[in-house]
Write an enzyme that holds these catalytic residues in place. Structure first.
Site, PDB file in Angstrom:
ATOM      1  N   GLU A 249      -8.844 -13.026  -4.361  1.00  0.00           N
ATOM      2  CA  GLU A 249      -7.753 -12.771  -3.408  1.00  0.00           C
ATOM      3  C   GLU A 249      -8.287 -12.134  -2.133  1.00  0.00           C
ATOM      4  OE1 GLU A 249      -4.677 -10.582  -5.410  1.00  0.00           O
ATOM      5  OE2 GLU A 249      -3.609 -10.100  -3.576  1.00  0.00           O
TER       6      GLU A 249
ATOM      7  N   ASP B 220      -9.425  -8.990  -6.390  1.00  0.00           N
ATOM      8  CA  ASP B 220      -8.778  -8.826  -5.078  1.00  0.00           C
ATOM      9  C   ASP B 220      -9.669  -7.939  -4.213  1.00  0.00           C
ATOM     10  OD1 ASP B 220      -7.124  -8.527  -2.902  1.00  0.00           O
ATOM     11  OD2 ASP B 220      -5.462  -7.594  -3.987  1.00  0.00           O
TER      12      ASP B 220
ATOM     13  N   LYS C 201      -6.148  -8.006 -13.024  1.00  0.00           N
ATOM     14  CA  LYS C 201      -6.726  -8.181 -11.677  1.00  0.00           C
ATOM     15  C   LYS C 201      -7.579  -6.956 -11.385  1.00  0.00           C
ATOM     16  CE  LYS C 201      -4.582  -7.604  -7.158  1.00  0.00           C
ATOM     17  NZ  LYS C 201      -3.461  -8.036  -6.283  1.00  0.00           N
TER      18      LYS C 201
ATOM     19  N   LYS D  59       4.298 -11.942  -1.290  1.00  0.00           N
ATOM     20  CA  LYS D  59       4.951 -10.631  -1.312  1.00  0.00           C
ATOM     21  C   LYS D  59       6.108 -10.744  -0.340  1.00  0.00           C
ATOM     22  CE  LYS D  59       0.823  -7.864  -2.178  1.00  0.00           C
ATOM     23  NZ  LYS D  59      -0.205  -7.038  -1.534  1.00  0.00           N
TER      24      LYS D  59
ATOM     25  N   SER E   1      -2.805  -4.768 -11.829  1.00  0.00           N
ATOM     26  CA  SER E   1      -3.850  -4.651 -10.819  1.00  0.00           C
ATOM     27  C   SER E   1      -4.602  -3.350 -11.092  1.00  0.00           C
ATOM     28  CB  SER E   1      -3.200  -4.636  -9.432  1.00  0.00           C
ATOM     29  OG  SER E   1      -4.153  -4.417  -8.426  1.00  0.00           O
TER      30      SER E   1
ATOM     31  N   LYS F 154      -9.625  -4.815  -8.606  1.00  0.00           N
ATOM     32  CA  LYS F 154      -9.892  -4.595  -7.190  1.00  0.00           C
ATOM     33  C   LYS F 154     -11.413  -4.561  -7.016  1.00  0.00           C
ATOM     34  CE  LYS F 154      -5.814  -4.000  -5.309  1.00  0.00           C
ATOM     35  NZ  LYS F 154      -5.340  -4.873  -4.211  1.00  0.00           N
TER      36      LYS F 154
ATOM     37  N   GLY G 282       2.577  -7.352  -5.495  1.00  0.00           N
ATOM     38  CA  GLY G 282       3.309  -6.090  -5.494  1.00  0.00           C
ATOM     39  C   GLY G 282       2.672  -5.112  -4.532  1.00  0.00           C
TER      40      GLY G 282
ATOM     41  N   ASP H 291      -3.458 -13.290   0.531  1.00  0.00           N
ATOM     42  CA  ASP H 291      -2.401 -12.274   0.494  1.00  0.00           C
ATOM     43  C   ASP H 291      -2.140 -11.859   1.942  1.00  0.00           C
ATOM     44  OD1 ASP H 291      -0.999  -9.846   0.382  1.00  0.00           O
ATOM     45  OD2 ASP H 291      -2.272  -8.884  -1.097  1.00  0.00           O
TER      46      ASP H 291
HETATM   47  O1  OSB Z   1      -3.493  -6.242  -2.235  1.00  0.00           O
HETATM   48  O2  OSB Z   1      -2.170  -6.788  -3.791  1.00  0.00           O
HETATM   49  C1  OSB Z   1      -2.621  -5.926  -3.032  1.00  0.00           C
HETATM   50  C2  OSB Z   1      -1.119  -2.539  -3.939  1.00  0.00           C
HETATM   51  C3  OSB Z   1      -0.857  -2.020  -2.683  1.00  0.00           C
HETATM   52  C4  OSB Z   1      -1.203  -2.756  -1.575  1.00  0.00           C
HETATM   53  C5  OSB Z   1      -1.816  -4.010  -1.715  1.00  0.00           C
HETATM   54  C6  OSB Z   1      -2.052  -4.537  -2.976  1.00  0.00           C
HETATM   55  C7  OSB Z   1      -1.733  -3.762  -4.098  1.00  0.00           C
HETATM   56  C8  OSB Z   1      -2.027  -4.189  -5.476  1.00  0.00           C
HETATM   57  C9  OSB Z   1      -1.175  -3.625  -6.563  1.00  0.00           C
HETATM   58  O3  OSB Z   1      -2.950  -4.884  -5.770  1.00  0.00           O
HETATM   59  C10 OSB Z   1       0.011  -4.471  -6.833  1.00  0.00           C
HETATM   60  C11 OSB Z   1       1.030  -3.761  -7.673  1.00  0.00           C
HETATM   61  O4  OSB Z   1       0.762  -3.505  -8.842  1.00  0.00           O
HETATM   62  O5  OSB Z   1       2.135  -3.445  -7.170  1.00  0.00           O
HETATM   63 MG    MG Z   2      -3.847  -8.318  -2.521  1.00  0.00          MG
END
Ligand code: OSB
Ligand code: MG
Length: 371
Positions: free
Chosen positions: A214, A189, A161, A263, A135, A163, A291, A239
């Site tokens: 996402e 995302d 992914k 998650k 991510s 953001k 994650g 999510d």
């Molecule tokens: O939205 O998936 C998410 C990290 C912290 C809180 C929310 C998210 C995320 C990530 C990173 O996108 C996921 C990871 O690498 O652990």
């Molecule tokens: Mg997410």
């Protein structure tokens, strides 16, 4: 199994690089671990959210209080805190899925260690290793983003992914596609940053062959996500909006999503995560394991979940080094873009004594059985 002691350890571990999302920037993983001691074994878990309630409504200080004052007394009152009994005992407390997940997971770890069974075996995992995605946070410029993506691909990551947020969406996606080609598995995302009024804008992402978008809209608004999905070719993935197997069933029935990010923390633990996996699998909806920038204590059990047969898309479970120069467990490392699924009993890892001592900022006893 008798509960003897529950201890909470606050930890603060610097991130190798700031992680920026539409809801904020993280520079360190500040959370707590739970350590439970039973008469048969010990167990560990990690609270997945942050000190501030920006990703979800839960946060570190609130979760500590909820566990201490509301969840633990209910669990400690059980004749035996076996994992199957824990969620029903906590059910009268509304919400607080991440806090519940932390307590259930520590007890599950202890129970599985007592049996000598790995979490992967308990859940029904079918792979010895799982492909790793990464991510990638919001950057100050497109060249900076391209450098990051290039570095992750060189390390072996098999899916990217990005953001996104308003002002950082179509252009970065276009730049990554142009530079790395159409074959790169790519998804985005938004962490709830858009509204349905942005549907025409989001539709421009349909040109880039994304695996999914996402959580584009506000949390828990399944109706709006269904309306958006009608207007997008890109599959919507939820999510934040999925807190239970029932939510997943509703979202699928409404066509509010065509993919689900599971998650375990967000849905109250691994038992409910497995149910979500099963609901999605029954409907042919692909699932992947998300994650929360976990330390090895949170990452290890996520790898077991990611190895379930319905997790047909690459997850966000990256190697420890993507987050931390030094982790509190033995680090998880990439081999050919994959991470190994832990095979030893329970979650399959424990904190390293030295690293734990250095990263722990305070400890407190939450529970001790009367003798
Ligand atoms: O939205 O998936 C998410 C990290 C912290 C809180 C929310 C998210 C995320 C990530 C990173 O996108 C996921 C990871 O690498 O652990
Ligand atoms: Mg997410």
């Amino acid at each position: 199994m008798k509960l003897e002691r529950v201890e909470l350890l606050h930890v603060a571990i610097p991130l190798v690089t700031p992680f920026r999302t539409s809801f904020g920037t993280m520079t360190s993983k500040d959370t707590f671990l739970l350590h439970v001691v039973t008469d048969e074994a010990e167990g560990w878990s990690e609270f997945a959210a942050d000190p501030e309630p920006l990703y979800c409504s839960e946060f570190v200080a609130g979760a500590e209080l909820v566990i201490r004052d509301f969840l633990l007394p209910r669990v400690a009152a059980l004749p035996a805190p076996t994992t199957a009994a824990v969620a029903p005992a906590m059910a009268s407390v509304k919400g607080h899925e991440l806090a519940k997940a932390a307590l259930e997971t520590a007890l599950l770890d202890a129970e599985l260690r007592a049996y000598g069974m790995s979490l992967a075996t308990f859940l029904g995992s079918v792979h010895e290793r799982v492909p790793a995605g990464v991510s990638v946070g919001i950057k100050n410029s497109v060249p900076e983003l391209l450098d990051d993506v290039e570095r992750y691909l060189a390390e072996g990551y098999l899916r990217i992914k990005l953001k996104i947020e308003p002002g950082w969406d179509v252009e970065p996606v276009r730049a990554v596609r142009e530079r790395f080609g159409d074959a790169l598995p790519l998804q985005v995302d938004a962490n709830t940053a858009y509204t349905l009024a942005d549907a025409d804008h989001l539709r421009r992402l349909d040109d880039f062959g994304l695996l999914l978008i996402e959580e584009p809209l506000e949390e828990n608004n399944l109706h709006a996500h269904a309306r958006l999905q009608q207007r997008l070719r890109t599959p919507v993935c939820l999510d934040e909006s999925i807190h239970s197997a029932r939510d997943a069933a509703s979202a699928i029935a409404l066509d509010a999503c065509r993919v689900v990010n599971v998650k375990p923390a967000r849905v109250g633990g691994y038992l409910e995560a497995r149910r979500i996996h099963d609901v999605c699998a029954a409907h042919g909806v692909p699932v992947w394991c998300g994650g929360m920038l976990e330390t090895g204590i949170g990452r290890a059990p996520n790898l077991a979940l990611a190895a379930l047969p319905g997790c047909t898309l690459t997850g966000d479970t990256s190697a420890s080094l993507r987050y931390f120069a030094e982790d509190i467990t033995e680090p998880f490392t990439l081999h050919d873009g994959h991470l190994p699924v832990p095979t030893s009993p329970g979650i399959g890892t424990t904190p390293l004594t030295d690293a734990l001592a250095r990263f722990t900022t305070s400890r407190r006893e939450l529970y001790a059985a009367r003798r």
